[in-house]
Design a protein around this motif. Structure first.
Motif, mmCIF file in Angstrom:
data_model
loop_
_atom_site.group_PDB
_atom_site.id
_atom_site.type_symbol
_atom_site.label_atom_id
_atom_site.label_comp_id
_atom_site.label_asym_id
_atom_site.label_seq_id
_atom_site.Cartn_x
_atom_site.Cartn_y
_atom_site.Cartn_z
ATOM 1 N N VAL A 60 0.838 -1.205 0.000
ATOM 2 C CA VAL A 60 0.000 0.000 0.000
ATOM 3 C C VAL A 60 0.871 1.252 0.000
ATOM 4 O O VAL A 60 0.613 2.209 -0.743
ATOM 5 N N LEU A 61 1.925 1.258 0.805
ATOM 6 C CA LEU A 61 2.805 2.431 0.878
ATOM 7 C C LEU A 61 3.548 2.678 -0.434
ATOM 8 O O LEU A 61 3.653 3.824 -0.887
ATOM 9 N N ILE A 62 4.052 1.626 -1.043
ATOM 10 C CA ILE A 62 4.768 1.791 -2.310
ATOM 11 C C ILE A 62 3.810 2.289 -3.389
ATOM 12 O O ILE A 62 4.128 3.209 -4.149
ATOM 13 N N GLY A 63 2.639 1.689 -3.449
ATOM 14 C CA GLY A 63 1.632 2.157 -4.405
ATOM 15 C C GLY A 63 1.242 3.598 -4.152
ATOM 16 O O GLY A 63 1.094 4.398 -5.088
ATOM 17 N N SER A 64 1.112 3.963 -2.878
ATOM 18 C CA SER A 64 0.784 5.350 -2.532
ATOM 19 C C SER A 64 1.914 6.294 -2.918
ATOM 20 O O SER A 64 1.671 7.390 -3.441
ATOM 21 N N GLY A 65 3.147 5.874 -2.673
ATOM 22 C CA GLY A 65 4.293 6.695 -3.049
ATOM 23 C C GLY A 65 4.342 6.947 -4.539
ATOM 24 O O GLY A 65 4.621 8.057 -4.997
ATOM 25 N N TRP A 66 4.038 5.917 -5.304
ATOM 26 C CA TRP A 66 4.000 6.034 -6.754
ATOM 27 C C TRP A 66 2.888 7.009 -7.163
ATOM 28 O O TRP A 66 3.089 7.889 -8.000
ATOM 29 N N TYR A 67 1.732 6.850 -6.547
ATOM 30 C CA TYR A 67 0.598 7.732 -6.824
ATOM 31 C C TYR A 67 0.953 9.185 -6.516
ATOM 32 O O TYR A 67 0.704 10.088 -7.311
ATOM 33 N N TRP A 68 1.543 9.420 -5.349
ATOM 34 C CA TRP A 68 1.826 10.792 -4.921
ATOM 35 C C TRP A 68 2.876 11.471 -5.782
ATOM 36 O O TRP A 68 2.767 12.666 -6.065
ATOM 37 N N ILE A 69 3.880 10.732 -6.229
ATOM 38 C CA ILE A 69 4.893 11.396 -7.059
ATOM 39 C C ILE A 69 4.314 11.743 -8.426
ATOM 40 O O ILE A 69 4.658 12.767 -9.015
ATOM 41 N N ARG A 70 3.407 10.953 -8.931
ATOM 42 C CA ARG A 70 2.745 11.270 -10.210
ATOM 43 C C ARG A 70 1.838 12.496 -10.082
ATOM 44 O O ARG A 70 1.536 13.146 -11.071
ATOM 45 N N ARG A 71 1.429 12.803 -8.861
ATOM 46 C CA ARG A 71 0.596 13.984 -8.603
ATOM 47 C C ARG A 71 1.438 15.186 -8.188
ATOM 48 O O ARG A 71 0.901 16.229 -7.841
#
Length: 185
Positions: A60-71
């Motif tokens: 979940v954290l890695i996926g969230s990190g990926w999401y946040w950097i794309r934003r």
């Protein structure tokens, strides 16, 4: 100190990788001294379950990190990835502690399932985990030694994407290994 590290990120990545892998292989092969380690059967039995939860949260954290950097949310990306790395380090410490004392887990299921499902999944999981170690050190050291506006001019984005993808697959396969060892069989 930061400037010296900044100038030697690849070399420091290599040193940290060698030390980490020496600990992993030393534990798995039974070369680490375990006499001074505390032993608790209940705690040792709990470690695989804790590590499965750690793996799920790390996904979940890695996926969230990926999401946040794309934003463009660098602060949230950094927090998620650092938390993911902290969980990875916790996972690894618990795994090394357990395997140093008890050795690797044996597959309790049928030989055919072990041969055609468990061992291939385990091999891919372990290979990806080993490959991820230098990639993670590299991107973390780049991020730790440079202000975020400079990171886009480094290998951090490119290597980070590869590291995150492999890390996600490794954690997911680790959960499959856990399920095969402790839930299905």
């Amino acid at each position: 100190m930061q400037l010296q590290v900044r100038e030697h990120v690849p070399a420091l990545t290599g040193v940290l990788t060698v030390v980490s892998l020496a600990l992993v292989f030393g534990a798995v092969l039974g070369y680490l001294p375990t006499g001074a380690l505390p032993r608790s059967a209940a705690f040792l039995d709990l470690i695989p379950h804790v590590n499965a939860v750690i793996s799920a949260v790390a996904i979940v954290l890695i996926g969230s990190g990926w999401y946040w950097i794309r934003r463009g949310r660098v602060d949230r990306h950094r927090a998620a990835m650092l938390a993911g790395f902290a969980l990875f380090a916790t996972f690894l410490a618990l795994y090394l502690y357990r395997v140093s004392i008890e050795g690797p887990s044996e597959f309790p299921g049928p030989a055919a399932v072990e041969t055609y499902l468990y061992l291939p999944v385990l091999a891919i999981h372990v290979t990806l985990a080993i490959v991820c170690i230098p990639l993670l050190y590299y991107v973390l050291l780049l991020a730790a030694t440079r202000p975020w506006p400079e990171l886009s001019a480094t290998n951090h984005p490119r290597v980070g994407r590869i590291a995150a993808a492999l890390w996600l697959v490794s954690f997911a396969l680790g959960i499959v290994v856990y399920l095969l060892l402790y839930a299905v069989y």
